[in-house]
Write a protein that holds these residues in place. Structure first.
Motif, PDB file in Angstrom:
ATOM      1  N   GLU A   1       0.824  -1.217   0.000  1.00 42.10           N
ATOM      2  CA  GLU A   1       0.000   0.000   0.000  1.00 42.10           C
ATOM      3  C   GLU A   1       0.853   1.260   0.000  1.00 42.10           C
ATOM      4  O   GLU A   1       0.413   2.324  -0.404  1.00 42.10           O
ATOM      5  CB  GLU A   1      -0.926   0.028   1.232  1.00 42.10           C
ATOM      6  CG  GLU A   1      -1.962  -1.064   1.285  1.00 42.10           C
ATOM      7  CD  GLU A   1      -1.461  -2.340   1.953  1.00 42.10           C
ATOM      8  OE1 GLU A   1      -2.285  -3.245   2.115  1.00 42.10           O
ATOM      9  OE2 GLU A   1      -0.259  -2.447   2.284  1.00 42.10           O
ATOM     10  N   CYS A   2       2.078   1.151   0.448  1.00 42.19           N
ATOM     11  CA  CYS A   2       2.975   2.312   0.511  1.00 42.19           C
ATOM     12  C   CYS A   2       3.354   2.842  -0.869  1.00 42.19           C
ATOM     13  O   CYS A   2       3.709   4.004  -1.018  1.00 42.19           O
ATOM     14  CB  CYS A   2       4.227   1.968   1.298  1.00 42.19           C
ATOM     15  SG  CYS A   2       3.887   1.678   3.055  1.00 42.19           S
ATOM     16  N   ALA A   3       3.266   1.987  -1.881  1.00 43.60           N
ATOM     17  CA  ALA A   3       3.600   2.389  -3.254  1.00 43.60           C
ATOM     18  C   ALA A   3       2.724   3.556  -3.713  1.00 43.60           C
ATOM     19  O   ALA A   3       3.156   4.385  -4.519  1.00 43.60           O
ATOM     20  CB  ALA A   3       3.457   1.213  -4.199  1.00 43.60           C
ATOM     21  N   ALA A   4       1.502   3.645  -3.167  1.00 41.50           N
ATOM     22  CA  ALA A   4       0.580   4.721  -3.542  1.00 41.50           C
ATOM     23  C   ALA A   4       0.762   5.973  -2.685  1.00 41.50           C
ATOM     24  O   ALA A   4      -0.015   6.920  -2.792  1.00 41.50           O
ATOM     25  CB  ALA A   4      -0.859   4.226  -3.421  1.00 41.50           C
ATOM     26  N   SER A   5       1.788   5.999  -1.842  1.00 43.13           N
ATOM     27  CA  SER A   5       2.085   7.134  -0.943  1.00 43.13           C
ATOM     28  C   SER A   5       0.844   7.618  -0.183  1.00 43.13           C
ATOM     29  O   SER A   5       0.413   8.759  -0.355  1.00 43.13           O
ATOM     30  CB  SER A   5       2.712   8.291  -1.730  1.00 43.13           C
ATOM     31  OG  SER A   5       3.883   7.872  -2.373  1.00 43.13           O
ATOM     32  N   PRO A   6       0.259   6.771   0.673  1.00 41.31           N
ATOM     33  CA  PRO A   6      -0.973   7.141   1.377  1.00 41.31           C
ATOM     34  C   PRO A   6      -0.776   8.065   2.592  1.00 41.31           C
ATOM     35  O   PRO A   6      -1.748   8.567   3.147  1.00 41.31           O
ATOM     36  CB  PRO A   6      -1.508   5.793   1.844  1.00 41.31           C
ATOM     37  CG  PRO A   6      -0.275   4.983   2.077  1.00 41.31           C
ATOM     38  CD  PRO A   6       0.696   5.430   1.015  1.00 41.31           C
ATOM     39  N   CYS A   7       0.459   8.300   2.980  1.00 45.01           N
ATOM     40  CA  CYS A   7       0.719   9.084   4.196  1.00 45.01           C
ATOM     41  C   CYS A   7       0.888  10.569   3.908  1.00 45.01           C
ATOM     42  O   CYS A   7       1.111  10.976   2.773  1.00 45.01           O
ATOM     43  CB  CYS A   7       1.956   8.549   4.897  1.00 45.01           C
ATOM     44  SG  CYS A   7       1.777   6.826   5.411  1.00 45.01           S
ATOM     45  N   LYS A   8       0.808  11.369   4.978  1.00 41.11           N
ATOM     46  CA  LYS A   8       0.984  12.825   4.873  1.00 41.11           C
ATOM     47  C   LYS A   8       2.459  13.158   4.653  1.00 41.11           C
ATOM     48  O   LYS A   8       3.327  12.315   4.812  1.00 41.11           O
ATOM     49  CB  LYS A   8       0.467  13.501   6.138  1.00 41.11           C
ATOM     50  CG  LYS A   8      -1.028  13.351   6.337  1.00 41.11           C
ATOM     51  CD  LYS A   8      -1.481  14.195   7.527  1.00 41.11           C
ATOM     52  CE  LYS A   8      -2.986  14.189   7.638  1.00 41.11           C
ATOM     53  NZ  LYS A   8      -3.504  13.179   8.569  1.00 41.11           N
TER      54      LYS A   8
END
Length: 102
Positions: free
Chosen positions: A4-11
């Protein structure tokens, strides 16, 4: 496991930690403006009051700079994380912005 990190979900001030079947957002180190992981060596850029030294963002000791930052009489400089503060010297107290003898 889907990353899921590949989509850069964090601020902007967080980094993504991929876990089995999920992910979590973790806060960047205080010395960073944006980061790719945990710690001061993973900063994208250093925050104000920090400088890149040996691949890490390190606190600038404003009190040891050639140019004095606390210029009022009877005042001492105290380095803080990412900044500094000016305090009255021992035996003096702040009265309306001036350090007077106690």
């Amino acid at each position: 496991d889907l990353d899921e990190c590949a989509a850069s979900p964090c601020k902007d001030h967080q980094y993504c930690l991929n876990t089995d079947g999920s992910f979590s957002c973790k806060a960047c180190d205080a010395s960073c403006v944006g980061c790719t992981g945990e710690g001061s060596e993973k900063c994208k850029t250093c925050a104000s009051g920090y400088v890149k030294e040996d691949e890490k963002c390190t606190d600038i000791d404003e009190c040891n700079l050639p140019e004095e930052v606390c210029t009022k009489e009877n005042q001492d400089c105290v380095n803080t994380s990412g900044s500094y503060k000016c305090v009255c010297s021992e035996g003096f107290e702040d009265k309306d912005g001036t350090c007077v003898q106690t």
